[in-house]
Scaffold this motif. Structure first.
Motif, PDB file in Angstrom:
ATOM      1  N   LEU A  42       1.318  -1.461  -0.136  1.00 34.34           N
ATOM      2  CA  LEU A  42       0.187  -0.271   0.354  1.00 34.34           C
ATOM      3  C   LEU A  42       1.104   1.451   0.433  1.00 34.34           C
ATOM      4  N   ALA A  43       1.943   1.455   0.635  1.00 28.05           N
ATOM      5  CA  ALA A  43       2.416   2.695   0.792  1.00 28.05           C
ATOM      6  C   ALA A  43       3.295   3.195  -0.544  1.00 28.05           C
ATOM      7  N   ALA A  44       3.769   1.308  -1.169  1.00 25.98           N
ATOM      8  CA  ALA A  44       4.580   1.676  -2.252  1.00 25.98           C
ATOM      9  C   ALA A  44       3.680   2.151  -3.314  1.00 25.98           C
ATOM     10  N   ASN A  45       1.873   1.694  -3.488  1.00 22.67           N
ATOM     11  CA  ASN A  45       0.768   2.162  -4.265  1.00 22.67           C
ATOM     12  C   ASN A  45       0.843   3.322  -4.001  1.00 22.67           C
ATOM     13  N   ALA A  46       0.922   4.204  -2.940  1.00 17.51           N
ATOM     14  CA  ALA A  46       0.876   5.975  -2.318  1.00 17.51           C
ATOM     15  C   ALA A  46       1.822   6.538  -3.029  1.00 17.51           C
ATOM     16  N   ALA A  47       3.124   5.882  -3.026  1.00 12.32           N
ATOM     17  CA  ALA A  47       4.026   6.941  -3.446  1.00 12.32           C
ATOM     18  C   ALA A  47       4.538   6.933  -4.915  1.00 12.32           C
ATOM     19  N   LEU A  48       3.964   5.420  -5.434  1.00 15.69           N
ATOM     20  CA  LEU A  48       3.907   5.536  -7.528  1.00 15.69           C
ATOM     21  C   LEU A  48       3.028   5.841  -7.573  1.00 15.69           C
ATOM     22  N   HIS A  61       2.387  15.618  -6.188  1.00 15.21           N
ATOM     23  CA  HIS A  61       3.994  16.706  -5.776  1.00 15.21           C
ATOM     24  C   HIS A  61       3.914  17.629  -4.429  1.00 15.21           C
ATOM     25  N   SER A  62       4.461  17.518  -3.368  1.00 11.21           N
ATOM     26  CA  SER A  62       4.515  18.098  -3.249  1.00 11.21           C
ATOM     27  C   SER A  62       3.332  17.891  -1.496  1.00 11.21           C
ATOM     28  N   ARG A  63       3.120  16.680  -1.921  1.00 12.74           N
ATOM     29  CA  ARG A  63       1.981  15.892  -1.063  1.00 12.74           C
ATOM     30  C   ARG A  63       2.371  14.390  -0.370  1.00 12.74           C
ATOM     31  N   ASP A  64       2.121  14.823   1.377  1.00  5.42           N
ATOM     32  CA  ASP A  64       2.151  12.778   0.886  1.00  5.42           C
ATOM     33  C   ASP A  64       1.483  12.651   1.152  1.00  5.42           C
ATOM     34  N   PHE A  65       1.792  11.098   1.869  1.00  7.28           N
ATOM     35  CA  PHE A  65       0.388   9.812   2.426  1.00  7.28           C
ATOM     36  C   PHE A  65       0.992   9.642   3.546  1.00  7.28           C
ATOM     37  N   ARG A  66       0.012   9.354   4.339  1.00  5.21           N
ATOM     38  CA  ARG A  66      -0.249   8.799   5.936  1.00  5.21           C
ATOM     39  C   ARG A  66      -0.296   7.199   6.185  1.00  5.21           C
ATOM     40  N   LEU A  67       0.119   6.971   7.064  1.00  5.14           N
ATOM     41  CA  LEU A  67       0.257   5.880   7.271  1.00  5.14           C
ATOM     42  C   LEU A  67      -0.569   5.590   8.678  1.00  5.14           C
ATOM     43  N   GLY A  68      -2.042   4.479   8.804  1.00  3.88           N
ATOM     44  CA  GLY A  68      -2.217   4.392   9.829  1.00  3.88           C
ATOM     45  C   GLY A  68      -2.410   3.093  10.660  1.00  3.88           C
ATOM     46  N   LEU A  69      -2.989   3.097  11.447  1.00  4.32           N
ATOM     47  CA  LEU A  69      -2.407   2.075  12.256  1.00  4.32           C
ATOM     48  C   LEU A  69      -2.919   1.335  13.365  1.00  4.32           C
ATOM     49  N   THR A  70      -4.167   0.958  13.686  1.00  2.00           N
ATOM     50  CA  THR A  70      -5.452   0.892  14.424  1.00  2.00           C
ATOM     51  C   THR A  70      -5.603  -0.880  15.056  1.00  2.00           C
ATOM     52  N   PHE A  71      -5.270  -0.771  16.061  1.00  2.00           N
ATOM     53  CA  PHE A  71      -5.041  -2.398  17.011  1.00  2.00           C
ATOM     54  C   PHE A  71      -5.996  -2.161  18.354  1.00  2.00           C
ATOM     55  N   ASP A  72      -7.537  -3.112  17.760  1.00  2.00           N
ATOM     56  CA  ASP A  72      -8.068  -3.310  18.854  1.00  2.00           C
ATOM     57  C   ASP A  72      -7.868  -4.801  19.118  1.00  2.00           C
ATOM     58  N   PRO A  73      -6.913  -4.870  20.649  1.00  2.00           N
ATOM     59  CA  PRO A  73      -6.844  -6.443  21.111  1.00  2.00           C
ATOM     60  C   PRO A  73      -7.907  -6.847  21.536  1.00  2.00           C
ATOM     61  N   ALA A  74      -8.824  -6.584  22.344  1.00  2.00           N
ATOM     62  CA  ALA A  74     -10.342  -6.743  22.679  1.00  2.00           C
ATOM     63  C   ALA A  74     -10.748  -7.608  21.040  1.00  2.00           C
ATOM     64  N   ALA A  75     -10.796  -6.472  20.383  1.00  4.51           N
ATOM     65  CA  ALA A  75     -11.602  -7.193  19.364  1.00  4.51           C
ATOM     66  C   ALA A  75     -10.877  -8.297  18.279  1.00  4.51           C
ATOM     67  N   THR A  79      -4.215   1.825   7.388  1.00  4.04           N
ATOM     68  CA  THR A  79      -4.643   2.822   6.492  1.00  4.04           C
ATOM     69  C   THR A  79      -3.513   2.893   5.604  1.00  4.04           C
ATOM     70  N   VAL A  80      -3.259   3.165   4.020  1.00  8.82           N
ATOM     71  CA  VAL A  80      -2.696   4.167   3.282  1.00  8.82           C
ATOM     72  C   VAL A  80      -3.574   5.515   2.993  1.00  8.82           C
ATOM     73  N   THR A  81      -3.348   6.576   3.062  1.00  9.70           N
ATOM     74  CA  THR A  81      -4.371   7.382   2.670  1.00  9.70           C
ATOM     75  C   THR A  81      -3.190   8.594   0.929  1.00  9.70           C
ATOM     76  N   ASP A  82      -3.649   9.101   0.376  1.00  6.11           N
ATOM     77  CA  ASP A  82      -2.925   9.623  -0.647  1.00  6.11           C
ATOM     78  C   ASP A  82      -3.073  10.816  -1.172  1.00  6.11           C
ATOM     79  N   ALA A  83      -3.034  11.697  -1.744  1.00  7.68           N
ATOM     80  CA  ALA A  83      -3.778  12.820  -2.535  1.00  7.68           C
ATOM     81  C   ALA A  83      -4.437  12.084  -3.952  1.00  7.68           C
ATOM     82  N   ARG A  84      -4.903  10.971  -4.485  1.00  6.62           N
ATOM     83  CA  ARG A  84      -5.403  11.013  -5.919  1.00  6.62           C
ATOM     84  C   ARG A  84      -6.283  10.231  -5.529  1.00  6.62           C
ATOM     85  N   GLY A  85      -7.363  11.218  -5.695  1.00 10.14           N
ATOM     86  CA  GLY A  85      -8.786  10.685  -4.809  1.00 10.14           C
ATOM     87  C   GLY A  85      -9.483   9.915  -6.269  1.00 10.14           C
ATOM     88  N   GLU A  86      -9.003   9.775  -7.401  1.00 11.26           N
ATOM     89  CA  GLU A  86      -9.317  10.347  -8.987  1.00 11.26           C
ATOM     90  C   GLU A  86      -8.777   8.803  -9.280  1.00 11.26           C
TER      91      GLU A  86
END
Length: 152
Positions: free
Chosen positions: A57-63, A68-82, A88-95
């Motif tokens: 996912l990170a390679a896809n976000a970078a490629l 230009h001049s926009r970063d991507f965001r890596l997110g991790l959420t760990f719920d041990p009880a569940a 999650t990987v968020t980038d600027a190319r919604g299209e």
């Protein structure tokens, strides 16, 4: 009198980091994710799956998600009880939405184009959603074998 000690449920843990939309940023995302999952004492099997998912996912976000001049965001959420890890990987190319692996016609001898096949194979669920105003978030869930009693 017989009193029972209250059981403290493990808290949901989160991690988020902005990274440059470059190959270096993608490599750093992988290193940060693995370090974070180990510090949370996520089981080795889930950590290995997550490592491959983050790498793709990170390679896809970078490629493919690079603006230009926009970063991507890596997110991790760990719920041990569940027993759930969400990546999650968020980038600027919604299209530029990823195609489901079944719709891809990547030749077997191609050097790229099979990343989402890996994500689909390794994750228990995955998908993509818009990230307004113009980005997208690709997410992947990994079910854990159950709460790790030593994780706190």
């Amino acid at each position: 009198m017989n009193a029972t000690a209250p059981q403290v449920s493990p808290a949901v843990r989160t991690f988020a980091q902005l990274l440059s939309s470059t190959r270096r940023g993608a490599r750093l995302a992988l290193l940060l994710a693995v370090g974070q999952l180990r510090s949370w004492e996520v089981s080795p099997g889930v950590t290995e799956r997550a490592e491959q998912i983050v790498a793709e996912l990170a390679a896809n976000a970078a490629l493919h998600g690079r603006v230009h001049s926009r970063d991507f965001r890596l997110g991790l959420t760990f719920d041990p009880a569940a027993g759930l890890l969400r990546i999650t990987v968020t980038d600027a190319r919604g299209e530029c939405l990823p195609s489901p692996p079944a719709e891809c016609e990547t030749p077997l001898d191609a050097e790229s184009g099979r990343g989402l096949f890996l994500v689909a194979a390794l994750a228990d669920r995955w998908g993509v959603e818009p990230y307004p105003p113009g980005g997208k978030t690709v997410w992947a869930d990994c079910d854990c074998e159950g709460p790790n009693p030593s994780a706190s």
